[in-house]
Design an enzyme around this catalytic site. Sequence first.
Site, PDB file in Angstrom:
ATOM      1  N   CYS A  87       0.878  -1.339  -0.114  1.00 50.26           N
ATOM      2  CA  CYS A  87       0.108  -0.123  -0.074  1.00 50.26           C
ATOM      3  C   CYS A  87       0.882   1.087   0.272  1.00 50.26           C
ATOM      4  O   CYS A  87       1.548   1.592  -1.140  1.00 50.26           O
ATOM      5  CB  CYS A  87      -0.906  -0.009   1.150  1.00 50.26           C
ATOM      6  N   HIS A 200      -3.231  -5.763   1.251  1.00 52.86           N
ATOM      7  CA  HIS A 200      -2.661  -5.859   2.473  1.00 52.86           C
ATOM      8  C   HIS A 200      -2.678  -7.472   2.707  1.00 52.86           C
ATOM      9  O   HIS A 200      -3.686  -7.955   3.458  1.00 52.86           O
ATOM     10  CB  HIS A 200      -3.456  -5.331   3.468  1.00 52.86           C
ATOM     11  N   GLU A 202      -0.759  -8.673   4.885  1.00 50.93           N
ATOM     12  CA  GLU A 202      -0.632  -8.807   6.536  1.00 50.93           C
ATOM     13  C   GLU A 202      -2.002  -9.050   7.202  1.00 50.93           C
ATOM     14  O   GLU A 202      -1.982  -9.544   8.309  1.00 50.93           O
ATOM     15  CB  GLU A 202       0.305  -7.902   7.218  1.00 50.93           C
TER      16      GLU A 202
END
Length: 234
Positions: A87, A200, A202
């Site tokens: 990002c 994302h 994660e």
Amino acid sequence: MKAAVVVFPGSNCDKDTFYVLKYVMGFDCYYVFHKDHFYEKEFDLIVLPGGFSYGDYLRAGAIARFSPVMRSVSKAAENGVLIVGICNGFQILTEAGLLPGVLMKNKDLRFHCHDVYLRVDNNKTPFTLAYSEGEVIKMNIAHGEGNYYFDHCKEIEDKIVLRYCDRNGNITEDSNPNGSVLNIAGIVSKNGNVFGLMPHPERCSEKLLGSDNGKKIFESVALYLERRKDHAFA
């Protein structure tokens, strides 16, 4: 395997990324701050996490690219170290010239925070080895400037890694949340060791969170590093 998470003023996904690398994946993980310097081969993996570095003033990533730590990141990239920009990290990498193109404001000028479907168009990178080519995965996005653009798309066709798609893997205008050219969600550098993506991973690395589709990115890195290590000692 040793990993670094780079923290800028305004980063807000650094702890999530650190947690996944250290406690889910088992990397030897460290925080590196914006004023720090490090030896270019000190880490096997460097991650620039999401957030709003320096408040996104001027434009996303434009100020962070001048942080002292980016000199070390650039040298590491030149030496083949694996680098991931997530990002805002992707935005910083384009601003720093480590990846081609630019991330502009979303086409509808709105901030998008929701799940998207992605198609893995290239599973031959160090970051996608654990995926199948054409595999459809689901990840979360959260950005206002994710509209990827590059003037000469034919030059990067083989560097496109992830593309926004529908649940069946079709690349459509309706499945493109931000207006990115060719529905691009993630690309790699010319040498293949620098990877930027707007979704994302994660946030999608444990089933507890609803999806672990993003975990394969980090598993791919671990697999690549193991293979490289074995090859070095062969």
